[in-house]
Design an enzyme around this catalytic site. Structure first.
Site, PDB file in Angstrom:
ATOM      1  CD1 TRP A   1       0.859  -0.447   2.999  1.00  0.00           C
ATOM      2  CD2 TRP A   1      -0.673   1.059   3.615  1.00  0.00           C
ATOM      3  NE1 TRP A   1       1.181  -0.033   4.268  1.00  0.00           N
ATOM      4  CE2 TRP A   1       0.250   0.895   4.677  1.00  0.00           C
ATOM      5  CE3 TRP A   1      -1.715   1.959   3.774  1.00  0.00           C
ATOM      6  CZ2 TRP A   1       0.149   1.598   5.883  1.00  0.00           C
ATOM      7  CZ3 TRP A   1      -1.811   2.661   4.976  1.00  0.00           C
ATOM      8  CH2 TRP A   1      -0.883   2.481   6.008  1.00  0.00           C
ATOM      9  CG  ASP A   2       4.887   0.779   1.406  1.00  0.00           C
ATOM     10  OD1 ASP A   2       3.989   0.059   1.864  1.00  0.00           O
ATOM     11  OD2 ASP A   2       6.043   0.786   1.850  1.00  0.00           O
TER      12      ASP A   2
ATOM     13  CD  GLU B   1       2.726  -4.622   9.004  1.00  0.00           C
ATOM     14  OE1 GLU B   1       3.889  -4.838   9.408  1.00  0.00           O
ATOM     15  OE2 GLU B   1       2.379  -4.727   7.813  1.00  0.00           O
TER      16      GLU B   1
ATOM     17  CE  LYS C   1       6.266  -2.203  11.507  1.00  0.00           C
ATOM     18  NZ  LYS C   1       6.111  -3.315  10.581  1.00  0.00           N
ATOM     19  CD  GLN C   2       2.830   1.008   9.973  1.00  0.00           C
ATOM     20  OE1 GLN C   2       3.301  -0.089  10.253  1.00  0.00           O
ATOM     21  NE2 GLN C   2       2.750   1.458   8.729  1.00  0.00           N
TER      22      GLN C   2
END
Ligand code: BGC
Length: 731
Positions: free
Chosen positions: A325-326, A467, A580-581
């Site tokens: 998806w980046d 994630e 994580k993000q």
């Protein structure tokens, strides 16, 4: 203004790093920033876009073509190379303006000293071509042997991929032709060289390569130069890659290095004309941002109409060379605004791989399109069920990225819609994009679960962008994106009604009539977590706030092994609020108009100290969101982090025991987004009206850039005094 990236001295421990940092590429191939004399141990690679191979049951990965740039020097029988000589001086540079790699070394051996200078580029005029000029002079006269040719003994993570080698010599050209093990692709690297001295030339076939040994008596102080033209073709490009590669390497060398370089430089000047972002008042930020843009321009697929960019660009085989998806969420905006054709190309790849996504949905018992988490050439999912290796047992760990990261389909639909909105061109929808959006919407209908007692649909058992928390219920980002997918599916249908024949045919083809009611219902009844009335906080997923509330430092201190995976069944972060993000913050950033400033600030402040930024996708989102809140000074360190990730090389190198190093195009795209959409505050509404609401960092005097919106290019200039948006009129 500084355009040169440079490193002095041989920094042995950074050879792998510099391979990423000094990469040259043209979208078709990426050539790592290694030295001419290096081989597989130094991770030399010429990675090809969109062509993969599998060895046994190991992970499929992209192909690293035989290295046609290989060159090594001997004088009076002694090797003169970086790894075996006393290095008196060494300088590696990248000229970002023209995408040219430069090297200068002074190497001292037992009886002589050599000065080597080389220059190389991956041609932007001919995507199959790599060229090099390599010169050297010895302080003492010597019997010199220059060994140059094609090294087919390449570095692989999960190789070897070449089952068969053949060596060719045709006129002045040499070639290595290999056949891959899985799909029997032919990959050919051809090479032609000219030198400014008549030497004795011998052709040697050895160690999976073919080389010229050029022997001559070198005079002290005289400079000798060899120019090489290396051409790579595969059977995916043309039916007869060998003939073409041989011919093109000969014709390239005949045209001469300087001519080829001029053509290449002219194209790069045009790239920069459209893509450059100028920051006045902050050299460091300017440099890092330019470097990020350089990386994106080097890997932009321009050689075909339907290709995407892997998560580690063309810097190696890490992450299986797969597309995540980046691309849609982090790289696409840069391309759509600066070179819309490349933006379309990226999304054409998703159109091309729709059948792969349909198959994946069916595999899990769903309808519609469930895109691959790690997509390879036909949309097959390279992500395995055991994607991380446990550092303690060395056993594969069950991970759920492949089966549960369902937001991927919404990200793809979002990307297609962005192409339509920003180019104003319906052709993306008519040429397959509408089908993608409709199939993604259908997937969410099929995936959602009706919760009787709450009288609503939910998305259960998913993984959001964060994630570390697997198999959660109602991840706010995922649910919001699913609703958005349905909204744009309905809008797509409305648009298509203006082309009644097309509309009817598509509905028939997809047998979509029966889905319509369900889709409309889901739009109304799919639950999306909202900001809490009192605190303004959006809970990342059901039960997130009940997890242990601790700090990143505390969780880090619980690691037994520094390479240990933080998520999964028993990861240190799994039962804590450490993420994580960017997850909720990403959602707020994408849908900024729908949330109040107060709520956005509350969530940024809450989630920021709880985010580990274990993904290079995280920093730019926090930066952009801080800009939206109106705090550029909060944003600035995150901006610098994302913009310099591939300059400093400071990024995660391992997930468990798996090497994940390489370049970070999503972070590079994030740097551009932060500058333009964040600090610049650029907004384009659905009607194509452009506004800017800038929040420049203290030091920035001026920010200027160009964008394309609905086919028209604009120049935007922002300063502390005011902003101007001007149409660019091409003469
Ligand atoms: C991130 C994903 C990302 C992938 C590839 C992972 O570490 O969590 O969001 O897509 O890396 O960049």
């Amino acid at each position: 203004m500084k355009w040169i990236v440079g490193e002095k001295n041989l920094q042995q421990e950074k050879i792998v790093d510099f391979g990423n940092k000094f990469l040259v590429g043209n979208g078709y191939l990426g050539y790592r920033g290694t030295m001419e004399e290096y081989g597989k141990k130094e991770f030399t690679a010429c990675i090809l876009s969109g062509i993969y191979d599998q060895q046994g049951t190991a992970w499929r990965e992209p192909i690293n073509a035989p290295n046609g740039m290989y060159t090594k020097l001997l004088a009076d029988g002694e090797p003169y190379d970086l790894l075996s000589c006393d290095v008196k001086d060494h300088n590696q540079q990248l000229d970002m303006r023209f995408a040219i790699h430069l090297r200068e070394s002074v190497l001292s051996g037992k009886n002589n000293e050599v000065k080597v200078k080389s220059e190389r580029f991956a041609s932007a005029a001919d995507y199959h071509l790599l060229t090099m000029n390599y010169s050297f002079s010895f302080t003492h006269s010597a019997e010199v042997q220059l060994i140059t040719g094609i090294d087919g003994d390449v570095w692989d993570i999960n190789g070897p991929h070449f089952a068969d080698y053949a060596y060719h010599k045709e006129g002045a050209a040499l070639a290595v032709e290999v056949i891959t093990g899985e799909l029997h692709h032919h990959v050919v690297t051809a090479e032609t060289a000219v030198m400014n001295v008549e030497g004795r030339q011998e052709i040697i076939e050895k160690d999976k390569g073919i080389f010229r040994k050029i022997s001559f008596s070198a005079k002290a102080g005289k400079t000798y130069t060899i120019s090489k033209a290396v051409v790579v073709y595969t059977s995916e490009d043309v039916a007869d890659p060998l003939t073409l590669a041989l011919e093109e390497s000969c014709s390239a060398i005949e045209r001469g290095y300087d001519t080829l370089k001029k053509e290449h430089e002219k194209i790069w000047a045009d790239y920069w004309e459209a893509a450059d972002v100028i920051i006045e008042g902050d050299e460091e930020a300017q440099f890092a941002l330019r470097y990020s843009i350089y990386q994106l321009l080097s890997i932009a697929p321009r050689h075909t109409q339907a290709a995407s960019i892997p998560a580690r660009g063309l810097s190696g085989q890490t992450y299986k060379g797969a597309v995540f998806w980046d691309t849609e969420m982090f790289m696409l905006p840069f391309f759509l605004y600066t070179d819309p054709e490349v933006g379309k190309n990226l999304m054409n790849y998703r159109i091309k791989t729709l059948n792969g996504a349909r198959k994946k949905a069916a595999e899990y018992g769903f309808r519609g399109a469930f895109y691959a988490w790690e997509s390879q050439e036909n949309g097959q999912d390279a992500c395995s069920d055991y994607n991380v290796t446990d550092v303690f047992t060395n056993r594969p760990m069950r991970t759920y990225f492949r089966d549960k990261q369902v937001h991927i389909s919404a990200d793809v639909a979002y990307g297609i819609w962005q192409v339509y909105l920003l180019t104003g061109d319906r052709s993306i929808l008519l040429d397959g994009g509408a089908e993608v959006i409709l199939e993604c919407a259908r997937f969410y209908c099929s995936f959602s679960y009706y919760k009787e007692e709450k009288e609503r649909f939910e998305l259960i058992d998913v993984i959001g962008p964060d994630e570390y928390h697997e198999r959660v219920y109602n991840n706010a980002y995922t649910n919001k994106m699913a609703v958005y997918t349905i909204k744009i599916a309905l809008e797509t249908l409305e648009l298509l009604k203006e082309e009644p024949n097309f509309y009817e045919a598509l509905i028939d083809k997809l047998n979509y009539q029966e889905d319509l009611e369900g889709i409309i219902r889901l739009k109304r009844m799919l639950y999306v977590p909202e900001p809490d009335r009192k605190t303004g906080l959006i809970e990342q997923f059901d039960g997130y706030f009940n997890l242990e509330d601790t700090t990143v430092e505390e969780v880090r201190s619980r690691l037994i092994n520094p390479k240990e995976y933080w998520g999964g069944a028993y990861g240190v972060a799994s039962d804590t609020q450490i993420i994580k993000q960017a997850d909720v913050v990403l959602l707020l950033n994408l849908f900024k108009e729908e949330y109040s400033q107060k709520d956005k600030e509350a969530n940024w402040t809450y989630y920021e100290p709880r985010t580990e930024h274990g993904s290079s996708l995280s920093a730019c989102i926090y930066a952009m969101q801080a800009c939206d809140i109106g705090d550029p000074e909060w944003a600035y360190p995150y901006f610098m982090k994302t913009a310099s990730v591939d300059l400093t090389g400071e990024s995660k190198q391992f997930a468990g025991t798996i090497y994940i190093g390489g370049t970070h195009p999503a972070a590079n795209g994030g740097a551009w987004m932060t500058a333009v959409l964040g600090f610049g505050g650029l907004k384009v509404n659905e009607a194509g009206i452009i506004t800017v609401d800038p929040v420049l960092p203290e030091k920035w005097q001026k920010l200027s850039f160009k964008i394309f919106v609905k086919g028209q290019q604009y120049k935007v200039e922002i300063s502390k005094q005011g902003s101007e948006i001007m149409k660019v009129v091409k003469s």
